[in-house]
Design a protein around this motif. Structure first.
Motif, mmCIF file in Angstrom:
data_model
loop_
_atom_site.group_PDB
_atom_site.id
_atom_site.type_symbol
_atom_site.label_atom_id
_atom_site.label_comp_id
_atom_site.label_asym_id
_atom_site.label_seq_id
_atom_site.Cartn_x
_atom_site.Cartn_y
_atom_site.Cartn_z
ATOM 1 N N PHE A 192 0.565 -1.446 -0.125
ATOM 2 C CA PHE A 192 0.017 -0.030 -0.064
ATOM 3 C C PHE A 192 0.882 1.425 0.123
ATOM 4 C CE2 PHE A 192 -3.373 -2.741 1.916
ATOM 5 C CZ PHE A 192 -4.266 -2.531 0.797
ATOM 6 N N ILE A 193 1.866 1.477 0.843
ATOM 7 C CA ILE A 193 2.711 2.434 0.735
ATOM 8 C C ILE A 193 3.333 2.651 -0.810
ATOM 9 C CG2 ILE A 193 4.861 3.384 1.649
ATOM 10 C CD1 ILE A 193 4.232 1.847 4.246
ATOM 11 N N PHE A 194 3.910 1.556 -1.256
ATOM 12 C CA PHE A 194 4.344 1.738 -2.524
ATOM 13 C C PHE A 194 3.472 2.337 -3.482
ATOM 14 C CE2 PHE A 194 7.258 -2.270 -2.281
ATOM 15 C CZ PHE A 194 8.226 -1.702 -1.284
ATOM 16 N N LEU A 195 2.197 1.898 -3.421
ATOM 17 C CA LEU A 195 1.219 2.370 -4.376
ATOM 18 C C LEU A 195 0.911 3.603 -4.135
ATOM 19 C CD1 LEU A 195 -0.947 -1.100 -4.764
ATOM 20 C CD2 LEU A 195 0.696 -0.113 -6.490
ATOM 21 N N ILE A 196 0.555 4.086 -2.911
ATOM 22 C CA ILE A 196 0.246 5.363 -2.545
ATOM 23 C C ILE A 196 1.207 6.529 -3.103
ATOM 24 C CG2 ILE A 196 -0.708 7.029 -0.577
ATOM 25 C CD1 ILE A 196 -2.771 5.327 -1.846
ATOM 26 N N SER A 197 2.346 6.247 -2.646
ATOM 27 C CA SER A 197 3.621 7.019 -3.117
ATOM 28 C C SER A 197 3.455 7.261 -4.624
ATOM 29 C CB SER A 197 4.996 6.295 -2.678
ATOM 30 O OG SER A 197 4.856 6.071 -1.116
ATOM 31 N N THR A 198 3.550 5.937 -5.411
ATOM 32 C CA THR A 198 3.587 6.407 -6.697
ATOM 33 C C THR A 198 2.237 7.113 -7.418
ATOM 34 O OG1 THR A 198 2.850 4.120 -7.134
ATOM 35 C CG2 THR A 198 5.188 4.568 -7.239
ATOM 36 N N TYR A 199 1.192 6.623 -6.871
ATOM 37 C CA TYR A 199 -0.293 7.313 -7.244
ATOM 38 C C TYR A 199 -0.182 8.687 -6.809
ATOM 39 C CZ TYR A 199 -5.161 8.463 -6.949
ATOM 40 O OH TYR A 199 -6.399 8.844 -7.274
ATOM 41 N N SER A 294 5.769 -0.868 -8.708
ATOM 42 C CA SER A 294 5.510 -1.162 -7.205
ATOM 43 C C SER A 294 4.874 -2.269 -6.973
ATOM 44 C CB SER A 294 4.713 0.225 -6.794
ATOM 45 O OG SER A 294 5.595 1.468 -7.036
ATOM 46 N N SER A 295 3.659 -2.685 -7.712
ATOM 47 C CA SER A 295 2.657 -3.802 -7.124
ATOM 48 C C SER A 295 3.463 -4.948 -7.572
ATOM 49 C CB SER A 295 1.487 -3.593 -7.804
ATOM 50 O OG SER A 295 1.722 -3.818 -9.139
#
Length: 379
Positions: A192-199, A294-295
């Motif tokens: 979730f941290i990976f995805l939110i950071s890139t998002y 990221s995912s």
């Protein structure tokens, strides 16, 4: 930071991915594995002998914690079909004449079959089936030696010359909850941290607000990134520390490393994950591609962490590749310094690796700034 807090409040994706979904994951895994180990796994029995001895062994199998005799089958073929259909995990086979051959010391063959398609269930069922098979000969041998006048101590020495004194360190309950939750939940939180950071970076391009974002930071990319990710970091830290309190203090998971090590590990986990997410966007300044990277990296890291299959048993290229996954270093620090209570110096390299992930954005900060000023969003 105030601008970012307003974005977090208005966009429902942040609310779901930073609060609701991670909390659901924590309670899902801890509740699913609440018993610690699977119990009453269904097994079958093929008893062609049908004597008091074989029925007693069947009752012993049914009385074991891991196994439950769910069905009796008239033949091996039907029991095998039940295993293949997933109705049972294994079965015990008593051929005709088992008891008479056992009493006559003719070494009858008692067979057991189990499915290893599900590794945990198969290994547990195999242990119970093997124990029951061994008890058959031990019971007859005990009766024979008692008839010859041997004492119980002499019988025990002959039947079991070596007694195993087992001590399981750190997790004496063999709880799968302690083994799996402590790597699966942090791994999903990292996802979730990976995805939110890139998002959060990709949406600046998508909604054409990147130039305004940089203007508020006087075109200083470091200030812009700090203002964007510091509020997110505080939310993630609250989530991670809440998870650690819940599993280590409320549920009582072993944590010999103490509270300060938990605080340090949670802090470096969040910052390293954010660093990797920013780095992934810097490599490919595209919302779709950076989130895909990221995912993919987060999903692979659960396998490469070494909790389910040891890294030392992997091929040499995969062992080298495992160092590129933040979860691998998190898991090594956890099991060394928290699970077993060793000082941080024992895992200094893994700590340094996570610190390196925190600093990765410096390698791409110029490329991110260029993307924010010149790139045009392409769906």
């Amino acid at each position: 930071m105030l601008r970012e807090l307003l974005i977090l409040r208005q966009n429902h994706i942040y609310r779901f991915c930073m609060v609701l979904f991670p909390i659901f994951v924590v309670f899902f895994f801890t509740s699913m594995l609440d018993d610690g180990v699977p119990t009453s796994l269904p097994v079958g029995v093929v008893d062609l002998d049908n004597t008091s001895t074989t029925r007693a062994l069947t009752r012993r199998l049914d009385g074991m914690q891991m196994s439950h005799v769910a069905a009796h089958y008239p033949s091996v073929s039907e029991a095998r079909k039940a295993v293949q259909q997933g109705d049972i995990y294994g079965f015990l086979y008593f051929p005709k004449g088992t008891t008479s051959n056992l009493l006559a010391s003719r070494q009858p063959k008692i067979s057991f079959y189990y499915s290893n398609t599900t590794l945990a269930a198969g290994s547990m069922v195999m242990k119970d089936l093997k124990t029951v098979s061994t008890l058959g000969s031990a019971a007859v041998g005990q009766a024979t030696m008692r008839a010859k006048g041997l004492t119980d101590k002499q019988i025990q020495t002959l039947l079991q010359p070596i007694t195993v004194d087992l001590h399981q360190i750190a997790n004496p309950w063999s709880s799968y909850n302690i083994y799996l939750t402590t790597v699966m939940v942090p791994g999903i939180i990292m996802l979730f941290i990976f995805l939110i950071s890139t998002y959060s970076l990709g949406t600046e391009l998508k909604f054409n607000s990147s130039k305004k974002w940089l203007e508020m930071a006087d075109n200083r990319m470091f200030v812009a990134l700090l203002g964007k990710f510091l509020p997110q970091a505080l939310i993630w830290l609250a989530l991670v520390y809440g998870y650690e309190w819940y599993v280590f203090y409320h549920l009582g998971f072993p944590h010999l490393g103490g509270p300060w090590m938990l605080i340090l590990l949670g802090l470096i986990q969040v910052l390293a994950s954010q660093g990797f997410g920013i780095f992934a966007f810097g490599l490919m300044p595209s919302l779709r591609m950076s989130m895909s990277i990221s995912s993919l990296w987060a999903v692979l890291s659960i396998s490469m962490a070494g909790s389910a299959f040891p890294v030392m048993g992997m091929d040499a290229p995969l062992q080298s590749l495992s160092w590129l996954f933040p979860l691998r270093h998190y898991w090594m620090i956890y099991q060394t310094c928290i699970f077993n209570g060793f000082p941080l110096i024992e895992s200094w390299f893994h700590f340094a690796a996570l610190a390196g992930f925190m600093l990765l954005p410096w390698l791409v900060i110029g490329k991110i700034k260029n993307a924010m000023l010149t790139y045009v969003y392409i769906p």
